[in-house]
Write an enzyme that holds these catalytic residues in place. Structure first.
Site, PDB file in Angstrom:
ATOM      1  N   GLU A   1      73.883  30.316  25.006  1.00  0.00           N
ATOM      2  CA  GLU A   1      73.037  29.151  25.184  1.00  0.00           C
ATOM      3  C   GLU A   1      71.905  29.492  25.847  1.00  0.00           C
ATOM      4  O   GLU A   1      72.286  29.944  27.102  1.00  0.00           O
ATOM      5  CB  GLU A   1      73.769  27.807  25.778  1.00  0.00           C
ATOM      6  CG  GLU A   1      74.911  27.267  24.705  1.00  0.00           C
ATOM      7  CD  GLU A   1      74.311  26.869  23.543  1.00  0.00           C
ATOM      8  OE1 GLU A   1      72.819  26.679  23.465  1.00  0.00           O
ATOM      9  OE2 GLU A   1      74.801  26.692  22.330  1.00  0.00           O
TER      10      GLU A   1
ATOM     11  N   GLU B   1      59.293  28.921  28.976  1.00  0.00           N
ATOM     12  CA  GLU B   1      60.055  28.179  29.692  1.00  0.00           C
ATOM     13  C   GLU B   1      59.747  28.304  31.405  1.00  0.00           C
ATOM     14  O   GLU B   1      59.892  29.530  31.757  1.00  0.00           O
ATOM     15  CB  GLU B   1      61.645  28.327  29.478  1.00  0.00           C
ATOM     16  CG  GLU B   1      62.434  27.448  30.238  1.00  0.00           C
ATOM     17  CD  GLU B   1      63.956  27.456  30.001  1.00  0.00           C
ATOM     18  OE1 GLU B   1      64.845  26.547  29.718  1.00  0.00           O
ATOM     19  OE2 GLU B   1      64.410  28.823  29.949  1.00  0.00           O
TER      20      GLU B   1
ATOM     21  N   LYS C   1      82.714  35.000  35.410  1.00  0.00           N
ATOM     22  CA  LYS C   1      81.685  35.144  36.412  1.00  0.00           C
ATOM     23  C   LYS C   1      80.586  34.244  36.623  1.00  0.00           C
ATOM     24  O   LYS C   1      79.979  33.795  35.587  1.00  0.00           O
ATOM     25  CB  LYS C   1      80.886  36.649  35.997  1.00  0.00           C
ATOM     26  CG  LYS C   1      79.945  37.274  36.848  1.00  0.00           C
ATOM     27  CD  LYS C   1      78.754  37.892  36.417  1.00  0.00           C
ATOM     28  CE  LYS C   1      77.642  37.096  36.569  1.00  0.00           C
ATOM     29  NZ  LYS C   1      77.155  36.809  37.999  1.00  0.00           N
TER      30      LYS C   1
ATOM     31  N   CYS D   1      68.256  23.182  30.930  1.00  0.00           N
ATOM     32  CA  CYS D   1      67.541  23.734  29.719  1.00  0.00           C
ATOM     33  C   CYS D   1      67.102  22.806  28.654  1.00  0.00           C
ATOM     34  O   CYS D   1      66.296  23.189  27.754  1.00  0.00           O
ATOM     35  CB  CYS D   1      68.723  24.782  29.169  1.00  0.00           C
ATOM     36  SG  CYS D   1      69.954  23.698  28.773  1.00  0.00           S
TER      37      CYS D   1
END
Length: 477
Positions: free
Chosen positions: A245, A378, A172, A279
C-alpha cells in the site's frame, strides 16, 4: 534513559546501537532509546519464526482466538496511555492517538472472531465417487513493514490476520515511531503468543527492511511508492507473495448542487486533520465553477481558525509534522506550488510554540491545474490545491487523471451523479458526502494504479494474502 530492545525468539534483545525517539511537539523530550537491529537480528528472527510456526498453526482455533482477544482487550483498557504515547511520538493529537488505539483493539477482536469463523469448502467432483475439499493454509513466515503515520493501527491490521490464519511474523516498524510497535509487541508477548511466533526487529529500512524482504515467505508493506516498487521487484525475483500500500493524490469532487457546509467539512477534515499525513487525505479539491468562490472562501475561513499546536495540549486540532525532514518536504512543496503558478490563498508557515517542534499551518492553493507538479506528486502534509472545473464530466476526468488510485470522494445531492462516480472513479475507495480519509476495520482497504499492489487488506479479504488455497481430491475408503 531506558533502552528498548527487539523481541526475537521470545526474548528482549538490546543491541549496541540505539536511536532516540524524539517528540515532534517538543524536541527536548526523548521518549526512549530504541535498539537499531541488524541483518543478523533478522536472520535470527526468521529462524525462530520458522521453528515456532508449526506449533502455532497447530493451536486450536479457540486458543488462537483467545490470545488475539486478550490483545484487543488490553489495548482498549489502556487506550488512554497508549494513545498519549502515540501522540507523543508521532505528533497527532491526543484524541486522534486514542482513536487509533481503539481502532487497533477492534481489529484484534475482529480477527479473534474470524479465527473460529474461518472454514473451507466441500464440493462433489464431476467424477463419480470422488470428494473434493478446499482449505486455506498459512503462507509461512510473513514480513511486515509498517509506516510512521498510523504506527499502531496499520501494524494491527497486518499482525492480527497474519496470526489469526496461523502464520509467524517478523515486524519492522518505522524508525520514527518505534514506541507504539514496542508496546504492541509487549502486549502480544504477555498475551501468550508463543516464543518465536511474533518477532519485532526495529532498525533501518535499508538493512532490516531489505533483509526481511530477502528472507521471509511473504511481505506486506505500507509506505512510499519508491520503496514499495523495490520491494515488489525483489519479491518477484524470489517468487514470494507481496502486498504493498503506497501513495495517493486523492481527489474530492465538489459539485454545484453540493451542500456547502458538508463540502467544506469534508475538505477540511480530509485534507488537513492529522496534519495531512494520511495516504487517503484529500490533496486535490476539484470544484465546480458555480460553487468555487463560496467554497474556497469557506475553507479559507475554517483554516484561519484551526489551532495548530502541541499534540497533548487541550484545544489543539492539528499537531506538528512528524520530523524535520518531513517539515522541509512540506515547505519545499509550498514553494513548488507557488513557483508553478498556484495562488496560496492560505499559505502555510512554520510556527513557533512554547516548546520547540515541527509546527506548520495549513496551505490552500487555488487557481491550479491538474498538470501542475503540486497536483501530481504526494506531499503528505497539510497542503491541498483547488482545481476549478466547468461540469461533472470534466471533474471525473480530472479526478481520474493521476498515477494514483487510492481514495476519492464526491459531494453532491444527486443520486445519479453519486452512483456514476462510484462506478467510474478509478480508485479503490470512493466516498459520497464524506471525507476521503476515514475507514472501517471490517471491510477491504486498498487502491489501484500506483497506490497499491497485491491483495486487499482488512476484513475477510485479508485471507487472500495471508493464506494459500489447497484443493484435495479423495476417493472414499
Amino acid at each position: 534513559m531506558a533502552v528498548f530492545g527487539n523481541l526475537i525468539a521470545g526474548e528482549w534483545r538490546v543491541g549496541t546501537e540505539t536511536r532516540a525517539n524524539i517528540n515532534p511537539s517538543d524536541t527536548n523530550d526523548v521518549i526512549g532509546e530504541f535498539t537499531v537491529g541488524s541483518r543478523r537480528d533478522v536472520e535470527d528472527a526468521v529462524a525462530a519464526a520458522r521453528q515456532a510456526m508449526k506449533g502455532w498453526a497447530s493451536h486450536t482455533e479457540q486458543q488462537r482466538a483467545d490470545i488475539l482477544f486478550r490483545v484487543g482487550e488490553e489495548m482498549f483498557a489502556r487506550r488512554e496511555d497508549l494513545g498519549e504515547q502515540l501522540a507523543r511520538e508521532e505528533g497527532k493529537t491526543r484524541a486522534e492517538g486514542i482513536g487509533e488505539v481503539i481502532r487497533a483493539s477492534q481489529i484484534f477482536r475482529f480477527f479473534a472472531g474470524e479465527v473460529v469463523r474461518f472454514g473451507g469448502e466441500f464440493l462433489p467432483s464431476v467424477r463419480p465417487g470422488i470428494d473434493v475439499s478446499i482449505r486455506r493454509e498459512p503462507v509461512g513466515v510473513v514480513g511486515l513493514i509498517t509506516p510512521w503515520n498510523f504506527p499502531i493501527a496499520i501494524a494491527a491490521w497486518k499482525i492480527a490476520p497474519a496470526l489469526a490464519y496461523g502464520n509467524a511474523v517478523v515486524l519492522k516498524p518505522a524508525d520514527l515511531t518505534p514506541a507504539s510497535a514496542w508496546a504492541l509487541a509487549d502486549i502480544l508477548h504477555r498475551a501468550g503468543v508463543p516464543a518465536g511466533v511474533f518477532n519485532l526487529v526495529m532498525g533501518r529500512g535499508t538493512i532490516v527492511g531489505q533483509a526481511i524482504v530477502e528472507m521471509t515467505d511473504a511481505v506486506s508493506f505500507t509506505g512510499s511508492v519508491a520503496t514499495g516498487t523495490g520491494i515488489v521487484q525483489t519479491a518477484a525475483s524470489r517468487m514470494i507473495r507481496v502486498q504493498c500500500e503506497m501513495g495517493g493524490k486523492n481527489p474530492l469532487v465538489v459539485m454545484d448542487d453540493a451542500d456547502l457546509d458538508v463540502a467544506i467539512n469534508c475538505a477540511v477534515d480530509g485534507s488537513f486533520f492529522q496534519t495531512g499525513q494520511r495516504c487517503t487525505a484529500s490533496s486535490r479539491l476539484i470544484v465546480h465553477e458555480a460553487i468555487h468562490d463560496r467554497f474556497i472562501a469557506g475553507v479559507a475561513e475554517r483554516l484561519e481558525k484551526i489551532v495548530t499546536g502541541h499534540a497533548l495540549e487541550a484545544g489543539t486540532q492539528v499537531g506538528p509534522v512528524v520530523d524535520a525532514k518531513q517539515l522541509e518536504q512540506d515547505l519545499s512543496y509550498i514553494d513548488i506550488g507557488e513557483k508553478g503558478g498556484a495562488h496560496a490563498l492560505v499559505r502555510g508557515q512554520r510556527l513557533n510554540r512554547e516548546t520547540p517542534g515541527f509546527y506548520l499551518s495549513p496551505t490552500l492553493f487555488t487557481e491550479t491545474t491538474n498538470d501542475m507538479r503540486i497536483n501530481r506528486e504526494e506531499v503528505f502534509g497539510p497542503v491541498a490545491a483547488v482545481i476549478r472545473v466547468k461540469d461533472y464530466e470534466e471533474a471525473l476526468a480530472t479526478a481520474n487523471d493521476t498515477p494514483f488510485g487510492l481514495s476519492s470522494g464526491i459531494v453532491t445531492r444527486s443520486q445519479k451523479l453519486s452512483q456514476h462516480f462510484q462506478a467510474n472513479s478509478e480508485s479503490g475507495l470512493t466516498m459520497v458526502n464524506l471525507p476521503t480519509a476515514g475507514l472501517d476495520y471490517h471491510v477491504p482497504f486498498g487502491g489501484r494504479k500506483g497506490s497499491s499492489y497485491g491483495p486487499r487488506e482488512q476484513g475477510r479479504y485479508a485471507a487472500e494474502f495471508y493464506t494459500i488455497v489447497k484443493t484435495s481430491y479423495a476417493m472414499p475408503v
